[in-house]
Design a protein around this motif. Structure first.
Motif, short mmCIF file in Angstrom:
data_model
loop_
_atom_site.label_atom_id
_atom_site.label_comp_id
_atom_site.label_asym_id
_atom_site.label_seq_id
_atom_site.Cartn_x
_atom_site.Cartn_y
_atom_site.Cartn_z
N GLU A 158 0.82 -1.20 0.00
CA GLU A 158 0.00 0.00 0.00
C GLU A 158 0.85 1.26 0.00
O GLU A 158 0.50 2.25 -0.62
CB GLU A 158 -0.94 0.00 1.22
CG GLU A 158 -2.02 -1.06 1.16
CD GLU A 158 -2.98 -0.94 2.32
OE1 GLU A 158 -2.86 0.04 3.11
OE2 GLU A 158 -3.86 -1.82 2.46
N ARG A 159 1.98 1.19 0.71
CA ARG A 159 2.81 2.38 0.83
C ARG A 159 4.03 2.26 -0.08
O ARG A 159 4.88 1.41 0.10
CB ARG A 159 3.25 2.55 2.29
CG ARG A 159 4.02 3.84 2.55
CD ARG A 159 4.24 4.06 4.02
NE ARG A 159 2.98 4.23 4.74
CZ ARG A 159 2.89 4.44 6.05
NH1 ARG A 159 3.99 4.47 6.78
NH2 ARG A 159 1.71 4.60 6.62
N MET A 160 4.09 3.13 -1.08
CA MET A 160 5.22 3.20 -2.00
C MET A 160 5.75 4.63 -1.98
O MET A 160 4.97 5.59 -1.95
CB MET A 160 4.79 2.83 -3.43
CG MET A 160 4.21 1.43 -3.59
SD MET A 160 5.46 0.15 -3.68
CE MET A 160 6.11 0.42 -5.34
N GLN A 161 7.05 4.78 -2.00
CA GLN A 161 7.66 6.10 -1.93
C GLN A 161 8.39 6.42 -3.22
O GLN A 161 9.20 5.62 -3.70
CB GLN A 161 8.64 6.18 -0.75
CG GLN A 161 9.22 7.57 -0.54
CD GLN A 161 10.05 7.65 0.73
OE1 GLN A 161 10.17 6.69 1.47
NE2 GLN A 161 10.63 8.82 0.98
N GLU A 162 8.12 7.59 -3.77
CA GLU A 162 8.78 7.99 -5.01
C GLU A 162 10.27 8.20 -4.76
O GLU A 162 10.68 8.86 -3.80
CB GLU A 162 8.16 9.26 -5.56
CG GLU A 162 8.78 9.70 -6.88
CD GLU A 162 8.12 10.93 -7.50
OE1 GLU A 162 7.17 10.75 -8.26
OE2 GLU A 162 8.57 12.05 -7.18
N GLN A 163 11.09 7.62 -5.68
CA GLN A 163 12.53 7.77 -5.60
C GLN A 163 13.05 8.85 -6.54
O GLN A 163 13.94 9.62 -6.21
CB GLN A 163 13.22 6.43 -5.94
CG GLN A 163 12.77 5.26 -5.07
CD GLN A 163 13.06 5.51 -3.60
OE1 GLN A 163 14.22 5.65 -3.21
NE2 GLN A 163 12.02 5.54 -2.77
N PHE A 164 12.49 8.90 -7.73
CA PHE A 164 12.87 9.91 -8.72
C PHE A 164 11.88 9.84 -9.88
O PHE A 164 11.05 8.94 -9.95
CB PHE A 164 14.31 9.71 -9.22
CG PHE A 164 14.58 8.33 -9.78
CD1 PHE A 164 14.40 8.05 -11.12
CD2 PHE A 164 15.04 7.30 -8.95
CE1 PHE A 164 14.64 6.79 -11.63
CE2 PHE A 164 15.28 6.03 -9.45
CZ PHE A 164 15.09 5.78 -10.79
N ARG A 165 12.00 10.81 -10.79
CA ARG A 165 11.19 10.81 -12.01
C ARG A 165 12.11 10.85 -13.22
O ARG A 165 13.20 11.43 -13.17
CB ARG A 165 10.23 12.01 -12.04
CG ARG A 165 9.14 11.92 -10.98
CD ARG A 165 8.04 12.95 -11.20
NE ARG A 165 7.02 12.81 -10.19
CZ ARG A 165 5.82 13.39 -10.25
NH1 ARG A 165 5.51 14.16 -11.29
NH2 ARG A 165 4.94 13.22 -9.29
#
Length: 253
Positions: A158-165
């Motif tokens: 459920e919890r995902m954290q953005e690392q970069f784009r």
């Protein structure tokens, strides 16, 4: 379309690990496994009369949908690696399955992989059902498995954290006018710190491709933790709102 005579049901080719393919430890980078497997699969398909030009003549193409790689020993700079691949029939009525072994210079197994491919209409961008002409060109390798596993859907935490784009620019785009499948493995690798890559080794990677990323589209690369110590990685297309890919990444204990 007619397959050539004296077909090889199992395909072998070799490659030497080059300096630009290795990491700071001299080990083969994860995406390079995927690159050589893709190349071997492409060459074998051409040999079977199912290569790019033949398929484009029918307005169709092969699209990699899922792949799982298990690394038993990571080859090093200068080593010669033999890639062995073979098609092995259908799964779930639409997936063309293809397996791989990678052997080191001593003939020991360095990695094993299984993959699922789709036949697609290149103009409508839709999945096609297997046709008799394509199936007739495939050798019968039923029962020959590199990994005795099915390639299931990936459930993300459920919890995902953005690392970069990232933006899909020139270097990422291939002949089919979208981001090449191996570039996603590079993006997944970059979710982990250099010190993590320095101290740990990859045990397995499974990637499921959900939707294509076209030129100039932006993708959010996100990381989450799974039970059992594995990591989940996802690419969310910020331009279309669709999920591009999902990965399960497992480090060796």
């Amino acid at each position: 379309m007619k397959a050539p005579m004296n077909l090889k049901p199992i395909w072998n080719e070799t490659t030497i690990i080059k300096p630009y393919e290795t990491d700071l430890q001299g080990r083969w980078k994860p995406h390079c496994f995927f690159q050589v497997m893709q190349a071997a699969a492409t060459n074998h398909a051409t040999h079977l009369g199912l290569g790019y030009e033949a398929m484009m003549g029918r307005d169709t193409a092969w699209l990699l949908a899922r792949l799982k790689l298990k690394i038993l020993r990571n080859p090093m700079l200068g080593e010669t690696v033999t890639v062995q691949t073979w098609p092995r029939g259908l799964q779930q009525k639409i997936f063309f399955m293809r397996d791989f072994f990678l052997f080191d210079e001593q003939g020991e197994k360095a990695a094993a992989a299984t993959s699922a491919w789709l036949l697609v209409d290149v103009h409508a961008r839709r999945i096609l059902k297997p046709d008799l002409e394509t199936l007739a060109n495939l050798p019968d390798n039923r029962g020959r498995l590199a990994l005795e596993e099915t390639l299931e859907k990936i459930s993300l935490p459920e919890r995902m954290q953005e690392q970069f784009r990232v933006e899909a620019r020139y270097s990422a785009i291939d002949l089919l006018q979208h981001v090449n499948n191996t570039r996603y493995i590079e993006w997944a690798s970059d979710c982990f710190a250099i010190d993590t890559h320095r101290s740990q080794q990859v045990a397995s990677i499974q990637i499921n491709y959900a939707s294509e990323v076209k030129p100039a589209e932006a993708v959010s690369i996100q990381l989450g933790k799974l039970e059992g110590g594995a990591y989940a990685i996802a690419g969310e297309n910020q331009t279309t709102g669709a999920r591009a890919f999902e990965v399960v990444w497992q480090w060796k204990e």
